[in-house]
Write a protein that holds these residues in place. Structure first.
Motif, PDB file in Angstrom:
ATOM      1  N   GLU A  91       0.846  -1.190   0.000  1.00 21.85           N
ATOM      2  CA  GLU A  91       0.000   0.000   0.000  1.00 21.85           C
ATOM      3  C   GLU A  91       0.881   1.239   0.000  1.00 21.85           C
ATOM      4  N   GLY A  92       0.317   2.318  -0.436  1.00 23.91           N
ATOM      5  CA  GLY A  92       1.128   3.529  -0.505  1.00 23.91           C
ATOM      6  C   GLY A  92       0.300   4.786  -0.369  1.00 23.91           C
ATOM      7  N   GLN A  93       0.973   5.822   0.051  1.00 24.23           N
ATOM      8  CA  GLN A  93       0.426   7.169  -0.031  1.00 24.23           C
ATOM      9  C   GLN A  93       1.056   7.819  -1.257  1.00 24.23           C
ATOM     10  N   VAL A  94       0.201   8.359  -2.098  1.00 23.47           N
ATOM     11  CA  VAL A  94       0.658   8.860  -3.395  1.00 23.47           C
ATOM     12  C   VAL A  94       0.485  10.370  -3.423  1.00 23.47           C
ATOM     13  N   GLY A  95       1.559  11.061  -3.676  1.00 18.23           N
ATOM     14  CA  GLY A  95       1.498  12.517  -3.823  1.00 18.23           C
ATOM     15  C   GLY A  95       1.469  13.224  -2.491  1.00 18.23           C
ATOM     16  N   PRO A 146       5.654  -2.033  -9.656  1.00 14.48           N
ATOM     17  CA  PRO A 146       5.553  -1.430 -10.985  1.00 14.48           C
ATOM     18  C   PRO A 146       4.470  -0.348 -11.020  1.00 14.48           C
ATOM     19  N   ASN A 147       4.335   0.217 -12.205  1.00 18.32           N
ATOM     20  CA  ASN A 147       3.222   1.135 -12.525  1.00 18.32           C
ATOM     21  C   ASN A 147       3.152   2.339 -11.605  1.00 18.32           C
ATOM     22  N   LEU A 148       4.309   2.820 -11.170  1.00 17.82           N
ATOM     23  CA  LEU A 148       4.329   4.057 -10.407  1.00 17.82           C
ATOM     24  C   LEU A 148       4.278   5.252 -11.357  1.00 17.82           C
ATOM     25  N   THR A 149       3.885   6.370 -10.809  1.00 21.79           N
ATOM     26  CA  THR A 149       3.813   7.592 -11.595  1.00 21.79           C
ATOM     27  C   THR A 149       5.123   8.355 -11.447  1.00 21.79           C
ATOM     28  N   TYR A 151       6.051   9.028  -2.803  1.00 22.92           N
ATOM     29  CA  TYR A 151       5.416   7.808  -2.326  1.00 22.92           C
ATOM     30  C   TYR A 151       5.937   7.493  -0.929  1.00 22.92           C
ATOM     31  N   ARG A 152       5.042   6.886  -0.152  1.00 23.92           N
ATOM     32  CA  ARG A 152       5.443   6.231   1.097  1.00 23.92           C
ATOM     33  C   ARG A 152       4.722   4.895   1.126  1.00 23.92           C
ATOM     34  N   PHE A 153       5.462   3.826   1.418  1.00 23.60           N
ATOM     35  CA  PHE A 153       4.922   2.484   1.306  1.00 23.60           C
ATOM     36  C   PHE A 153       4.754   1.859   2.686  1.00 23.60           C
ATOM     37  N   ARG A 154       3.831   0.918   2.723  1.00 20.26           N
ATOM     38  CA  ARG A 154       3.715   0.001   3.850  1.00 20.26           C
ATOM     39  C   ARG A 154       3.211  -1.319   3.287  1.00 20.26           C
ATOM     40  N   MET A 155       3.315  -2.369   4.068  1.00 14.66           N
ATOM     41  CA  MET A 155       3.017  -3.705   3.553  1.00 14.66           C
ATOM     42  C   MET A 155       2.093  -4.465   4.484  1.00 14.66           C
ATOM     43  N   ARG A 156       1.426  -5.442   3.881  1.00 19.40           N
ATOM     44  CA  ARG A 156       0.707  -6.485   4.613  1.00 19.40           C
ATOM     45  C   ARG A 156       1.103  -7.819   4.002  1.00 19.40           C
ATOM     46  N   GLN A 157       1.038  -8.859   4.793  1.00 23.94           N
ATOM     47  CA  GLN A 157       1.202 -10.200   4.251  1.00 23.94           C
ATOM     48  C   GLN A 157      -0.052 -11.001   4.595  1.00 23.94           C
ATOM     49  N   ARG A 208      10.346   5.114   4.310  1.00 28.86           N
ATOM     50  CA  ARG A 208      10.708   6.513   4.111  1.00 28.86           C
ATOM     51  C   ARG A 208       9.976   7.046   2.865  1.00 28.86           C
ATOM     52  N   VAL A 209       9.883   8.344   2.780  1.00 28.73           N
ATOM     53  CA  VAL A 209       9.239   8.967   1.630  1.00 28.73           C
ATOM     54  C   VAL A 209      10.242   9.037   0.487  1.00 28.73           C
ATOM     55  N   ILE A 210       9.826   8.572  -0.677  1.00 30.60           N
ATOM     56  CA  ILE A 210      10.680   8.653  -1.858  1.00 30.60           C
ATOM     57  C   ILE A 210       9.964   9.461  -2.927  1.00 30.60           C
ATOM     58  N   GLN A 211      10.716   9.855  -3.917  1.00 32.58           N
ATOM     59  CA  GLN A 211      10.138  10.494  -5.093  1.00 32.58           C
ATOM     60  C   GLN A 211      10.667   9.787  -6.325  1.00 32.58           C
ATOM     61  N   THR A 212       9.752   9.299  -7.142  1.00 34.58           N
ATOM     62  CA  THR A 212      10.176   8.645  -8.369  1.00 34.58           C
ATOM     63  C   THR A 212      10.838   9.666  -9.289  1.00 34.58           C
ATOM     64  N   LEU A 213      11.646   9.158 -10.196  1.00 39.27           N
ATOM     65  CA  LEU A 213      12.374  10.031 -11.103  1.00 39.27           C
ATOM     66  C   LEU A 213      11.437  10.608 -12.154  1.00 39.27           C
ATOM     67  N   GLN A 214      11.905  11.639 -12.817  1.00 34.16           N
ATOM     68  CA  GLN A 214      11.102  12.266 -13.862  1.00 34.16           C
ATOM     69  C   GLN A 214      11.141  11.430 -15.135  1.00 34.16           C
ATOM     70  N   ALA A 215      10.117  11.601 -15.942  1.00 36.03           N
ATOM     71  CA  ALA A 215      10.036  10.944 -17.245  1.00 36.03           C
ATOM     72  C   ALA A 215       9.225  11.851 -18.160  1.00 36.03           C
ATOM     73  N   PRO A 216       9.378  11.695 -19.461  1.00 34.81           N
ATOM     74  CA  PRO A 216       8.556  12.505 -20.364  1.00 34.81           C
ATOM     75  C   PRO A 216       7.075  12.195 -20.161  1.00 34.81           C
ATOM     76  N   PRO A 217       6.207  13.141 -20.475  1.00 32.12           N
ATOM     77  CA  PRO A 217       4.761  12.878 -20.345  1.00 32.12           C
ATOM     78  C   PRO A 217       4.346  11.670 -21.182  1.00 32.12           C
ATOM     79  N   ASP A 218       3.357  10.944 -20.694  1.00 32.11           N
ATOM     80  CA  ASP A 218       2.879   9.741 -21.378  1.00 32.11           C
ATOM     81  C   ASP A 218       1.801  10.041 -22.406  1.00 32.11           C
TER      82      ASP A 218
END
Length: 1524
Positions: free
Chosen positions: A420-424, A450-453, A458-464, A478-488
């Motif tokens: 799970e994640g918090q996005v933005g 996969p399939n991140l924006t 993002y901040r992640f947590r997990m369940r099993q 920890r809070v991360i920021q995905t790298l930049q990419a050209p618009p899709d």
């Protein structure tokens, strides 16, 4: 047949004749130049029918050419059918059943009459048969839309012109196809079969060719599930012109019933599909079973259960259950069950052994994917534990690697991992969403998410998850920021509209924030555009504003089609291009002039101009005609124009010109928009010369009896180069042919005639000469006399109203006396009212005239006129002015200007304009006329332009479905709403102004696209709801449908803090038509106002009325400052400031202090809670000399905020005075006197003293008296101000600028007991008691006597226990504990006096909470009205110590006793509480505010503690002194 009579041969034989003709009044030209001399008639050939001719003949002999004969009468030849066909025939398919045919008329010389129209005939190309005809009855119409044709069929078309004599020659045939249609028949012989579980094969033959109706572009294979018809799968197959067609549809659902068919399509669209056939895809292995679970787990058996697989992929025939000891492959056992069984009990297991159990569904295709889990026999599974130690690595734009330590597996294998994640938006209050799930990897320790924006936090947590259920969530990463990419993606809804002749307006829906894929500041858009008809490279425009929704591309070619694409970009790169859109710039005026302009003078009054057409790329529209601009150089102020209608005529004959005048000539082309560029350079051409006009201003300034001097000016119309003048004169009475003639040179302007007869009348005739001969003479009469004078002015000036027009009038007059000298000419002057100057209109009006036409006037303007006569002597006076005369009205000279047409609603436009200038109105403006018509759509116009290459062929662009409609508007209006228009159509609007005479010229047409308008109303029902301290949720309803004016593309949410809109207003754009938004990153506990507007492709609608919403409270910021004052060796005052960011309602403060290093092995942490916001200070009394303390203060709303920290060291301060010496206390009957001796001075002189006291019932030093002058060495205190029965010690502290110095040694202990007065002595009391007893006995005896009739009397005595008022006597330093019921000095309490000495102080209870609500407003000089809670924490000691800390409003200026001593009028009434009640059993924090009368103060030897008490409670707390 032309015949003539032989002329006189001039005594020389005639050599030949010359025949000249004039065609249609054109200049004479030689037609036959060598007609034999014997001829007296000839047949003239080569003439054009339906034209008028005149002939003349001259004979030629050896001497030369003789005179021309008289001209024949004008002869009109009869019409003949046109001898040439129309030219430039162009045909283009307009629809699939119509062809547009356009042409130009035959050459004018081939018309052979007046054209009456055209005949168009057509038939199927290549086939014999009769033609069908269309009759175009107007010669002005050179186009025809041929309809009711066959789809996608070639026709041959011919056009012929006709006139009154008949039909002319047909043009050569042109061929053209009607446009393609859609096929009208499906493919034939369609066969289908399922190849496997996901593929269907198709076989078919094409439809019959005659039913394709166009070029076969291919086929579409269609398949849709029988249960879900809308889920159609489409596969396009290119046409194969050899054999049977075939194709496949893949990726279908397994074992599913599909309907399938085939259709053929052409460019316009799809044909009908074939009859659908039902096809089943093959069976396949099923998917995994669901919900695997275990129950009844025993040592040797367990029950496993499951559910059917979601993807059956066939008919389930059974299930396979397999199990084996975990890690031992050879121990596997399998059991097959029926398809109705969904549970199975496995027996024969070994106890406490881990097994792997698989369950798989089975179809005829085999066993499907097995669902597996591990479990230990005899050990029931449990919920798993949470994963831990989340570590993120390999961060890319769209993925990240998550490493973790699996949690407790719950005694079975992990079947699924959930990320799970918090996005933005990251925060404790933000939403968690499921990002990724990994199944069947029980031993996983790393997951690739996969399939991140891109460029998103993002901040992640997990369940099993195991078969029992899901674990708790892990700790957040920890809070991360995905790298930049050209618009899709590219911007969506890209549309193009014509903006002007050289610009196109592009609109689009910008990318939402989530699709930026990079830093928003770097996001922008790139527009690429090009002309599809050229191979030139494309051009680009860059827009750096990511929120921009439209852009106007300037600098384009007029009336040109462009293709455009858009893409979004960021700092990393650009996204994909959008689908290309087409747009055409508006028709404009030609940007170039006609080419090869030439001029030739053909006579003295005519010039022939010829030119070539405007280059096609510069025509910018359909050339409707040409204008010839001509101006007599240095004579005409403004050029005049001659209009040549139609674009097929490229010559013009200018007639009526002035003779032998140099003309400036230009030619321009015009379209319906307006005039193009005039040709350059100017063409200069002079008309041919001719005989001149008469000289002017002939006067006789000197007249004698025998001579006269004549003076003249050159002719106003010289018509050539003046070669000389001829003066002829005679006696008026002599024969007309007896002139005396004198010729003079061209430069001579006067002549003197002599030898004249006295007193005689002479006629003078003056003429000028050019190369063409003598011109018309000017005649005047003069009398040889010396009795002359100036003439009288003309009289009876009159302007007949019938002779007044809009631009001219006729002035009549009666000449006055000529003064015995004939009048030579008149001068007319004109003045424009009301403020014009007199202007000379003409100075050469004939002396014979009695009327004059005055022209070049302005319409609807008042004038006055006057006249003077001139004779040989001079000018007369001016005549009397005429009455004011007003010219008639004329049509307005110019149209309204600055016309704008903007969409108002989806079916109306708002037209705005500026009225014509007043000087161009030419009358009283009555109103405006608005003409509008519907234009063809941009799409169809673009289609036409691709196939039509000649300018005349584009006339069809101008045709409209209806003619112009007219709307009259009042003259006072400058806006008008044009309603009831059709949606999504282009309209053209022109305006004229009109008066009673007529209309002005039309304005340039303005185009507008109807159907798009900004929303007319704001969103409705706006609700603002607080979510958190930093978030508001805003919801709304869209504007009413009738006011949306198109599809709502999004909303703009404006929000700002209520008190500072200009500084805090922000705007959030939602590009999707959602009706809810969360406003984040707001200031806590702040009132916000929110306003919303909707927008569509046409623009923004109005904003809604602001709605209010307040964010929740949050923890406050740090206090603004922390300060210390009055620092002695054991006490100080600490104060702090209110936080800059309160973030809510401040409930109080927490003060924590402790020594930096342990004191005597003990480190005591003291916590004091101060309720309320008004009190921001504290008195601390339990410090240790010279020790540095660490203070922390934090504010509290709903939670405590961050701390503000500071260190302070207890006194004495460095450089402060030494301790005073020889402190002595003496006691008298009513006061105590302290005496001391000054000690060592510090670095600076001593500024004063303070006295500290320590009462025996508290044990702590506190400031007693402040601000004692430096000169004082003693101080007296009234015993009444001290608490009775308390012993006090005193010490003195010197003060200088460095601070408080070392205190003196304590004085001896002194009791505050006052000597007992006599009325309190025992003997006095005994005497009083005995006296009272005697009085009582006497009263009783008297009553007995009085009531002797009654033997007994019952007597009832009651005791009234009252609270007694008493004046408080303060002894032992005045450290009484006071309780106030208000913030004034009304003090109410139960006050116990004690005698004797006190017991040793008891220890303070640890962790004590206390409240000091409304304690005495001045307690030791300190204001206490709010509550404070004290908590003590023992760090290094096993026993907590109290603190003597008091709250103060401001740093105390004087002590408690000093306060009362300085106010001798102060008295209080103290009330004792009723005995009884019980002591409180717990201590609670008391909220800030006014307290009731049930609080009392407990003072220990170490601290002052305020605690609530029950009504009347007096029992002291254990461990505390009993004094209250």
């Amino acid at each position: 047949m032309l015949s003539w009579v032989r002329p006189f041969d001039g005594n020389s034989p005639v050599l030949y004749y010359i025949v000249e003709l004039s065609e249609n009044n054109s200049p004479w030209k030689v037609h036959l130049s060598n007609v034999g001399p014997e001829m007296t008639g000839i047949t003239v050939r080569g003439l054009t029918p339906a034209r008028t001719y005149q002939f003349r003949v001259c004979a030629v002999n050896q001497v030369g050419r003789g005179q021309y004969s008289a001209e024949t009468s004008r002869l009109m030849l009869p019409e003949e059918p046109p001898s040439a066909p129309p030219k430039n025939i162009v045909a283009s398919g307009r629809t699939n059943q119509s062809i547009m045919v356009q042409w130009q008329p035959p050459p004018e010389t081939e018309h052979n009459g007046v054209l009456r129209g055209y005949i168009l005939r057509y038939r199927l190309a290549g086939l014999p048969g009769e033609h069908q005809q269309r009759n175009i009855t107007s010669p002005e119409v050179n186009y025809c839309l041929v309809t009711e044709l066959i789809i996608w069929t070639q026709y041959e078309i011919q056009v012929a012109a006709y006139n009154g004599a008949g039909l002319g020659v047909f043009s050569r045939a042109v061929t053209e196809y009607t446009l393609q249609g859609v096929p009208t028949a499906p493919p034939q012989n369609v066969q289908m079969e399922a190849v496997n579980s996901t593929t269907i094969q198709f076989l078919w033959n094409p439809p019959p060719q005659q039913f394709i109706n166009g070029i076969n572009q291919g086929y579409k294979l269609l398949a849709w599930p029988a249960e879900v018809p809308e889920a159609t799968t489409v596969v396009t197959i290119a046409p194969d012109f050899h054999g049977v067609h075939h194709g496949y549809i893949t990726n279908l659902k397994k074992f599913t019933a599909y309907f399938a068919s085939v259709l053929c399509f052409t460019t316009p669209g799809d044909g009908p599909p074939s009859t659908p056939q039902l096809i089943w895809t093959h069976e396949d292995k099923p998917g995994a079973v669901g919900h695997l679970s275990f129950t009844e787990i025993l040592d040797t058996s367990l029950k496993v259960s499951w559910q059917e697989p979601l993807e059956k992929n066939g008919i389930i025939t059974g299930y396979q259950v397999s199990w084996e000891v975990y890690g031992r492959n050879g121990s596997r056992l399998t059991h097959t069950l029926s398809n109705t069984t969904h549970e199975y009990k496995i027996k024969g297991l070994s106890s406490l052994t881990t097994y792997t159990i698989d369950v798989a569904a089975v179809t005829t295709a085999g066993a499907g994917l097995a669902t597996s889990s591990t479990i230990s026999s005899g050990v029931p599974p449990e919920l798993p534990g949470a994963p831990s130690n989340l570590v993120i690595s390999n961060i890319s734009p769209r993925s990240a690697t998550l490493q973790f330590r699996p949690g407790y597996d719950g005694k079975t294998s992990i079947s699924r991992w959930i990320v799970e994640g918090q996005v933005g938006a990251i925060g404790d209050e933000e939403e968690w969403v499921s990002l990724y799930e990994e199944e069947n990897e029980p031993d996983a320790q790393t997951l690739e998410i996969p399939n991140l924006t891109p460029y998103t936090h993002y901040r992640f947590r997990m369940r099993q998850v195991n078969i029992v259920g899901s674990s708790p969530v892990s700790q957040s990463s920890r809070v991360i920021q995905t790298l930049q990419a050209p618009p899709d993606v590219a911007p969506t809804s890209v549309t193009v509209r014509t903006a002007s002749e050289t610009s196109l307006r592009l609109r689009w829906v910008p990318l939402p924030d989530s699709q930026y894929n990079g830093n928003p500041e770097s996001v922008g858009y790139r527009i690429k555009y090009w002309r599809p008809d050229l191979q030139a490279p494309s051009l680009t425009q860059v827009i750096n504003d990511r929120l921009e929704r439209e852009f106007t591309i300037e600098g384009l070619e007029e009336w040109t089609e462009y293709e455009l694409q858009m893409q979004a970009f960021n700092a990393i790169g650009a996204g994909p291009w959008s689908v290309a859109v087409r747009g055409r710039t508006r028709e404009s005026v030609p940007s170039a002039a006609p080419e090869n302009v030439s001029a030739e003078a053909v006579s003295s009054t005519q010039i022939l101009l010829t030119w070539a057409s405007v280059p096609e790329q510069d025509q910018n529209g359909l050339i409707l005609g040409y204008k010839v601009l001509f101006r007599a150089k240095d004579l005409d102020p403004e050029p005049r124009s001659h209009v040549v209608r139609g674009n097929h005529s490229q010559s013009a004959l200018l007639a009526g010109l002035r003779k032998f005048v140099l003309y400036e000539l230009q030619v321009l082309a015009f379209t319906r928009i307006g005039n193009g560029v005039p040709s350059s350079p100017l063409i200069l051409e002079r008309t041919k010369d001719d005989a001149p006009g008469p000289p002017v201003r002939l006067v006789f300034p000197e007249v004698r009896l025998t001579s006269v001097r004549i003076v003249w000016q050159p002719p106003e119309e010289p018509n050539g180069i003046i070669l000389g003048y001829q003066i002829a004169y005679r006696l008026a009475s002599s024969s007309p042919n007896t002139f005396t003639t004198v010729e003079v040179g061209a430069t001579v302007r006067q002549f003197t005639a002599t030898e004249l007869a006295p007193e005689s009348a002479y006629v003078f005739r003056l003429s000028a000469k050019t190369r063409q001969g003598w011109g018309e003479p000017l005649e005047a009469t003069v009398i040889t006399t010396e009795k002359r004078e100036r003439p009288a002015p003309p009289r009876e000036l009159l302007v007949p109203q019938a002779e007044v027009t809009a631009r001219s009038l006729r002035l009549q007059w009666v000449p006055g006396s000529d003064g015995a000298s004939p009048i030579r000419y008149f001068t007319v002057q004109v003045r424009e009212l009301p403020r014009g100057e007199w202007q000379t209109y003409s100075s050469s009006i004939s002396h014979e005239a009695t009327a004059c036409a005055v022209e070049r006037l302005r319409p609807f303007t008042s004038y006055k006129l006057r006249l003077k006569a001139t004779n040989d002597i001079g000018d007369s006076d001016f005549s009397a002015e005429t009455d004011a005369v007003t010219t008639l009205q004329d049509v307005p000279g110019e149209p309204p200007s600055f016309i704008s047409v903007t969409p108002h609603t989806t079916s109306s436009v708002l037209i705005q304009w500026r009225p014509p200038r007043d000087e161009s109105l030419n009358g009283l403006l009555q109103g405006y006329r608005i003409y509008y018509r519907e234009l063809e759509s941009e799409a169809s116009a673009a289609t036409v332009s691709k196939t039509l290459k000649t300018p005349s062929a584009l006339r069809a662009e101008l045709t409209a479905q209806s003619s112009f409609k007219t709307v009259n508007s009042s003259s006072t209006l400058t806006t008008y709403e044009l309603t009831h228009l059709k949606k999504y159509r282009r309209y053209e609007v022109i305006l004229t102004a009109y008066n009673i005479i007529g209309e002005s010229p039309a304005s340039a047409p303005v185009e507008v696209f109807v159907g798009e308008a900004a929303p007319a109303m704001a969103p409705q029902n706006i609700q603002v709801t607080p979510l958190t301290a930093s978030q508001l949720e805003v919801t709304w309803d869209p504007p009413p449908p009738e006011s949306q004016n198109g599809n709502i593309q999004g909303y703009k949410v404006y929000y700002w803090e209520a008190e500072s809109q200009n500084e805090t207003e922000k705007m959030k754009v939602l590009f999707l038509p959602e009706t809810m938004v969360k406003l984040k990153n707001l200031t806590s506990h702040t009132q916000y106002l929110v306003s919303i507007s909707a927008f569509n492709a046409a623009g923004d609608g109005p904003q809604s009325d602001p709605r209010q919403g307040r964010t929740h409270q949050a923890a406050p910021g740090t206090p603004s400052f922390l300060a210390f004052s009055e620092i002695t060796s054991t006490t100080l005052n600490v104060s702090w400031g209110e936080p800059a960011a309160a973030n809510g309602v401040l409930q109080g403060y927490r003060v924590v202090y402790e020594p930096l290093a342990p004191v005597q092995g003990v480190s005591k942490v003291v916590t004091v809670d101060v309720n309320g916001n008004w009190q921001r200070w504290l008195k601390v009394r339990d410090l240790t000399k010279g020790v540095t303390y660490f203070f922390r203060v934090q504010a509290r709303t709903i939670a405590y905020g961050p701390e503000l920290q500071a260190n302070v060291t207890a006194g004495p301060a460095e450089g402060s005075p030494g301790s005073p010496r020889d402190v002595l206390v003496t006691k008298s009957a009513s006061e105590l006197t302290l005496q001391w001796t000054e000690g060592n001075a510090g670095r600076t002189p001593t500024t004063g003293y303070v006295i500290e006291a320590r009462p025996s019932d508290e044990g702590l030093w506190d400031m007693f008296v402040k601000d004692i002058p430096r000169s004082a060495t003693s101080y007296s205190v009234s015993l009444d101000k001290l608490r009775q029965g308390v012993t006090y010690e005193f010490r003195v502290v010197a003060v200088n600028q460095a601070g408080y110095g070392e205190p003196s040694s304590p004085s001896m202990a002194v009791s505050a007991q006052v000597e007992t007065p006599f009325y309190e002595e025992w003997w006095f009391l005994l005497v009083m008691a005995l006296s009272s007893l005697i009085v009582i006995l006497l009263v009783v005896f008297a009553l007995v006597l009085h009531g002797q009739n009654r033997r007994y009397r019952s007597c009832s005595t009651g005791k009234s226990i009252s609270n007694m008022e008493e004046s408080v006597t303060l002894d032992n330093g005045g450290f009484a504990a006071l309780e106030l019921n208000s913030r004034h000095l009304n003090v109410k309490n139960t006050f116990s006096k004690k005698n004797g000495t006190r017991s040793p102080p008891r220890p303070s209870p640890g962790g004590l909470h206390y409240s000091d609500e409304d304690i005495c407003n001045k307690y030791n000089g300190t204001v206490l009205t709010e509550s404070a809670n004290l908590k003590e924490k023992s760090v290094d000691a096993s026993e907590s110590e109290g603190t003597d800390s008091e709250s103060e409003d401001v740093p105390p200026q004087h002590s408690f006793v000093n306060h009362y001593m300085s106010d001798p009028t102060y008295y209080n009434s103290w009330k004792r509480r009723a005995p009884g009640g019980r002591a409180p059993h717990r201590y609670e924090a008391v909220a800030g505010g006014e307290a009731g009368p049930h609080l009392h103060t407990v003072v220990t030897t170490q601290s002052a503690v305020f605690a609530p008490a029950g009504p009347g409670a007096r029992t002291p707390l254990t461990g505390f002194s009993s004094f209250v």
